[in-house]
Design a protein around this motif. Structure first.
Motif, PDB file in Angstrom:
ATOM      1  N   ALA A   1      -6.900  -4.199  13.320  1.00 25.69           N
ATOM      2  CA  ALA A   1      -7.448  -5.225  14.215  1.00 25.69           C
ATOM      3  C   ALA A   1      -6.930  -5.061  15.642  1.00 25.69           C
ATOM      4  O   ALA A   1      -7.609  -5.420  16.602  1.00 25.69           O
ATOM      5  CB  ALA A   1      -7.106  -6.614  13.691  1.00 25.69           C
ATOM      6  N   GLU A   2      -5.742  -4.482  15.783  1.00 26.14           N
ATOM      7  CA  GLU A   2      -5.153  -4.249  17.106  1.00 26.14           C
ATOM      8  C   GLU A   2      -5.700  -3.002  17.775  1.00 26.14           C
ATOM      9  O   GLU A   2      -5.281  -2.659  18.881  1.00 26.14           O
ATOM     10  CB  GLU A   2      -3.634  -4.160  16.987  1.00 26.14           C
ATOM     11  CG  GLU A   2      -2.985  -5.484  16.635  1.00 26.14           C
ATOM     12  CD  GLU A   2      -1.502  -5.346  16.346  1.00 26.14           C
ATOM     13  OE1 GLU A   2      -0.949  -4.220  16.449  1.00 26.14           O
ATOM     14  OE2 GLU A   2      -0.899  -6.364  15.992  1.00 26.14           O
ATOM     15  N   GLY A   3      -6.610  -2.289  17.096  1.00 28.79           N
ATOM     16  CA  GLY A   3      -7.258  -1.152  17.738  1.00 28.79           C
ATOM     17  C   GLY A   3      -6.892   0.211  17.199  1.00 28.79           C
ATOM     18  O   GLY A   3      -7.325   1.227  17.741  1.00 28.79           O
ATOM     19  N   ASN A   4      -6.102   0.269  16.137  1.00 25.20           N
ATOM     20  CA  ASN A   4      -5.790   1.557  15.526  1.00 25.20           C
ATOM     21  C   ASN A   4      -6.986   1.960  14.671  1.00 25.20           C
ATOM     22  O   ASN A   4      -7.133   1.523  13.539  1.00 25.20           O
ATOM     23  CB  ASN A   4      -4.519   1.445  14.689  1.00 25.20           C
ATOM     24  CG  ASN A   4      -3.325   1.140  15.562  1.00 25.20           C
ATOM     25  OD1 ASN A   4      -2.891   1.979  16.333  1.00 25.20           O
ATOM     26  ND2 ASN A   4      -2.819  -0.080  15.480  1.00 25.20           N
ATOM     27  N   ALA A   5      -7.855   2.786  15.238  1.00 26.97           N
ATOM     28  CA  ALA A   5      -9.180   3.022  14.676  1.00 26.97           C
ATOM     29  C   ALA A   5      -9.284   4.220  13.742  1.00 26.97           C
ATOM     30  O   ALA A   5     -10.327   4.427  13.141  1.00 26.97           O
ATOM     31  CB  ALA A   5     -10.188   3.180  15.810  1.00 26.97           C
TER      32      ALA A   5
ATOM     33  N   VAL B   1       0.854  -1.191   0.000  1.00 25.13           N
ATOM     34  CA  VAL B   1       0.000   0.000   0.000  1.00 25.13           C
ATOM     35  C   VAL B   1       0.888   1.238   0.000  1.00 25.13           C
ATOM     36  O   VAL B   1       0.660   2.177  -0.746  1.00 25.13           O
ATOM     37  CB  VAL B   1      -0.945   0.000   1.219  1.00 25.13           C
ATOM     38  CG1 VAL B   1      -1.724   1.295   1.305  1.00 25.13           C
ATOM     39  CG2 VAL B   1      -1.887  -1.192   1.155  1.00 25.13           C
ATOM     40  N   CYS B   2       1.916   1.217   0.825  1.00 20.82           N
ATOM     41  CA  CYS B   2       2.839   2.356   0.948  1.00 20.82           C
ATOM     42  C   CYS B   2       4.232   1.907   0.515  1.00 20.82           C
ATOM     43  O   CYS B   2       4.891   1.144   1.226  1.00 20.82           O
ATOM     44  CB  CYS B   2       2.866   2.850   2.390  1.00 20.82           C
ATOM     45  SG  CYS B   2       4.018   4.212   2.676  1.00 20.82           S
TER      46      CYS B   2
ATOM     47  N   ILE C   1       4.846  -0.697   3.508  1.00 19.05           N
ATOM     48  CA  ILE C   1       3.719  -1.172   4.313  1.00 19.05           C
ATOM     49  C   ILE C   1       2.760  -1.948   3.422  1.00 19.05           C
ATOM     50  O   ILE C   1       2.326  -1.450   2.386  1.00 19.05           O
ATOM     51  CB  ILE C   1       2.994   0.002   4.984  1.00 19.05           C
ATOM     52  CG1 ILE C   1       3.961   0.782   5.874  1.00 19.05           C
ATOM     53  CG2 ILE C   1       1.792  -0.483   5.782  1.00 19.05           C
ATOM     54  CD1 ILE C   1       3.432   2.113   6.337  1.00 19.05           C
ATOM     55  N   THR C   2       2.418  -3.148   3.860  1.00 20.83           N
ATOM     56  CA  THR C   2       1.512  -3.991   3.093  1.00 20.83           C
ATOM     57  C   THR C   2       0.077  -3.866   3.595  1.00 20.83           C
ATOM     58  O   THR C   2      -0.171  -3.379   4.698  1.00 20.83           O
ATOM     59  CB  THR C   2       1.923  -5.468   3.193  1.00 20.83           C
ATOM     60  OG1 THR C   2       1.784  -5.902   4.545  1.00 20.83           O
ATOM     61  CG2 THR C   2       3.342  -5.686   2.699  1.00 20.83           C
ATOM     62  N   GLU C   3      -0.834  -4.345   2.763  1.00 21.80           N
ATOM     63  CA  GLU C   3      -2.241  -4.380   3.146  1.00 21.80           C
ATOM     64  C   GLU C   3      -2.429  -5.230   4.404  1.00 21.80           C
ATOM     65  O   GLU C   3      -3.194  -4.877   5.295  1.00 21.80           O
ATOM     66  CB  GLU C   3      -3.065  -4.951   1.993  1.00 21.80           C
ATOM     67  CG  GLU C   3      -4.544  -4.999   2.239  1.00 21.80           C
ATOM     68  CD  GLU C   3      -5.310  -5.509   1.032  1.00 21.80           C
ATOM     69  OE1 GLU C   3      -6.542  -5.579   1.138  1.00 21.80           O
ATOM     70  OE2 GLU C   3      -4.699  -5.840  -0.005  1.00 21.80           O
ATOM     71  N   ARG C   4      -1.703  -6.332   4.475  1.00 20.98           N
ATOM     72  CA  ARG C   4      -1.785  -7.221   5.646  1.00 20.98           C
ATOM     73  C   ARG C   4      -1.357  -6.496   6.919  1.00 20.98           C
ATOM     74  O   ARG C   4      -1.985  -6.644   7.969  1.00 20.98           O
ATOM     75  CB  ARG C   4      -0.919  -8.455   5.417  1.00 20.98           C
ATOM     76  CG  ARG C   4      -1.008  -9.451   6.568  1.00 20.98           C
ATOM     77  CD  ARG C   4      -0.190 -10.682   6.292  1.00 20.98           C
ATOM     78  NE  ARG C   4      -0.810 -11.412   5.197  1.00 20.98           N
ATOM     79  CZ  ARG C   4      -0.221 -12.367   4.514  1.00 20.98           C
ATOM     80  NH1 ARG C   4       1.011 -12.713   4.784  1.00 20.98           N
ATOM     81  NH2 ARG C   4      -0.850 -12.984   3.537  1.00 20.98           N
ATOM     82  N   GLN C   5      -0.303  -5.691   6.839  1.00 21.28           N
ATOM     83  CA  GLN C   5       0.155  -4.937   8.012  1.00 21.28           C
ATOM     84  C   GLN C   5      -0.890  -3.902   8.438  1.00 21.28           C
ATOM     85  O   GLN C   5      -1.118  -3.717   9.636  1.00 21.28           O
ATOM     86  CB  GLN C   5       1.481  -4.237   7.712  1.00 21.28           C
ATOM     87  CG  GLN C   5       2.660  -5.168   7.617  1.00 21.28           C
ATOM     88  CD  GLN C   5       3.906  -4.437   7.147  1.00 21.28           C
ATOM     89  OE1 GLN C   5       3.942  -3.896   6.041  1.00 21.28           O
ATOM     90  NE2 GLN C   5       4.911  -4.406   8.001  1.00 21.28           N
TER      91      GLN C   5
END
Length: 63
Positions: free
Chosen positions: A19-23, A3-4, A9-13
């Motif tokens: 999912a870890e809460g970075n909203a 993505v970046c 930075i990947t889509e999976r990351q």
């Protein structure tokens, strides 16, 4: 999929960070560095954030 490209930075990351809460995007920027250089990844990162947030949303039935 990357993505970046600036930060590698990947889509999976991104999905894992969400999912870890970075909203919100600022959380992703702080956590991974997404969008902190050229900014071309921001629209895709925002789309992934919206998609993942919608998947994880809890809907309440109104009586």
């Amino acid at each position: 999929m990357y993505v970046c490209l600036c930060k590698g930075i990947t889509e999976r990351q991104l999905k894992a960070a969400i999912a870890e809460g970075n909203a919100d995007f600022m959380d992703l920027k702080r956590e991974l560095g997404a969008g902190s250089q050229c900014g071309k990844c921001i629209p895709v990162a925002l789309a992934i954030l919206a998609e993942e947030t919608a998947k994880n949303a809890v809907f309440y039935e109104v009586a």
